[in-house]
Write a protein that holds these residues in place. Structure first.
Motif, short mmCIF file in Angstrom:
data_model
loop_
_atom_site.label_atom_id
_atom_site.label_comp_id
_atom_site.label_asym_id
_atom_site.label_seq_id
_atom_site.Cartn_x
_atom_site.Cartn_y
_atom_site.Cartn_z
N LEU A 9 -1.46 -0.30 -2.12
CA LEU A 9 -2.08 -1.60 -1.85
C LEU A 9 -2.12 -2.50 -3.08
O LEU A 9 -2.49 -3.66 -2.97
N ARG A 10 -1.73 -1.97 -4.23
CA ARG A 10 -1.69 -2.77 -5.46
C ARG A 10 -0.27 -3.17 -5.84
O ARG A 10 -0.09 -3.90 -6.82
N VAL A 11 0.74 -2.68 -5.13
CA VAL A 11 2.14 -2.97 -5.46
C VAL A 11 2.56 -4.28 -4.78
O VAL A 11 2.54 -4.37 -3.55
N PRO A 12 2.91 -5.31 -5.59
CA PRO A 12 3.34 -6.59 -4.99
C PRO A 12 4.50 -6.37 -4.01
O PRO A 12 5.38 -5.55 -4.24
N GLY A 13 4.49 -7.11 -2.93
CA GLY A 13 5.53 -6.98 -1.90
C GLY A 13 5.21 -5.88 -0.91
O GLY A 13 5.09 -6.12 0.28
#
Length: 167
Positions: A37-41
């Protein structure tokens, strides 16, 4: 907790034995979901069904990041769960923050514990997310509807529904 003392299920025989016990590896899974949930995209895809609820401990004041499945219902978000320690922290009152892969948003929580509310709201959750329903011990009838006997059993075993409305 359950407001029903009797073990008789007025909706018939449940199709499951109730909510799935928390597996021993759940802490590892929670860490993995928080990372996703913290990884962009990637967070935009994962955040369509999962969130991180940032709960402040009522005694410790510490912030706990709890990954959860949710269902959208109008402007609100619904979370079906057992009455876990993080839920008790919501009862202390005040707004709570949640992240869906972007900036955290603020919500006002209501913890529904009554039989009527839990049955009505868990049915909405079960219609939207069959995997979440399975985790919470809710099966389906022959016509594809969530089993009221299963939802009642989940409520009897301490199931609650947290409703988050935008602050």
């Amino acid at each position: 907790m359950s407001e029903q003392a009797s073990s008789e299920n007025p909706y018939g025989t449940p199709t499951t034995s109730g909510p799935v016990p928390i597996p021993s590896y759940q802490a590892l899974m929670n860490r993995f979901v928080r990372t996703l949930l913290r990884v962009p995209g990637l967070s935009g895809v994962v955040g369509k069904r999962l969130m991180i609820l940032h709960v402040v401990g009522r005694k410790s004041g510490a912030v706990y990041d709890v990954p959860l499945a949710y269902t959208r219902h109008g402007d609100a978000l619904l979370i079906g769960t057992a009455l876990r320690p993080w839920v008790k922290n919501l009862r202390a009152g005040g707004p709570v923050r949640a992240s869906f892969g972007g900036a955290a948003r603020t919500f006002d929580p209501v913890v529904h514990t009554s039989e009527t509310d839990v049955l009505r709201l868990y049915e909405i959750i079960a219609r939207d997310n069959k995997q979440n329903a399975k985790f919470n011990g809710i099966g389906y009838t022959a016509d594809g509807s969530p089993s009221q006997a299963d939802i009642y059993q989940t409520w009897q075993q301490g199931g609650v529904v947290v409703e988050l409305t935008p602050h």
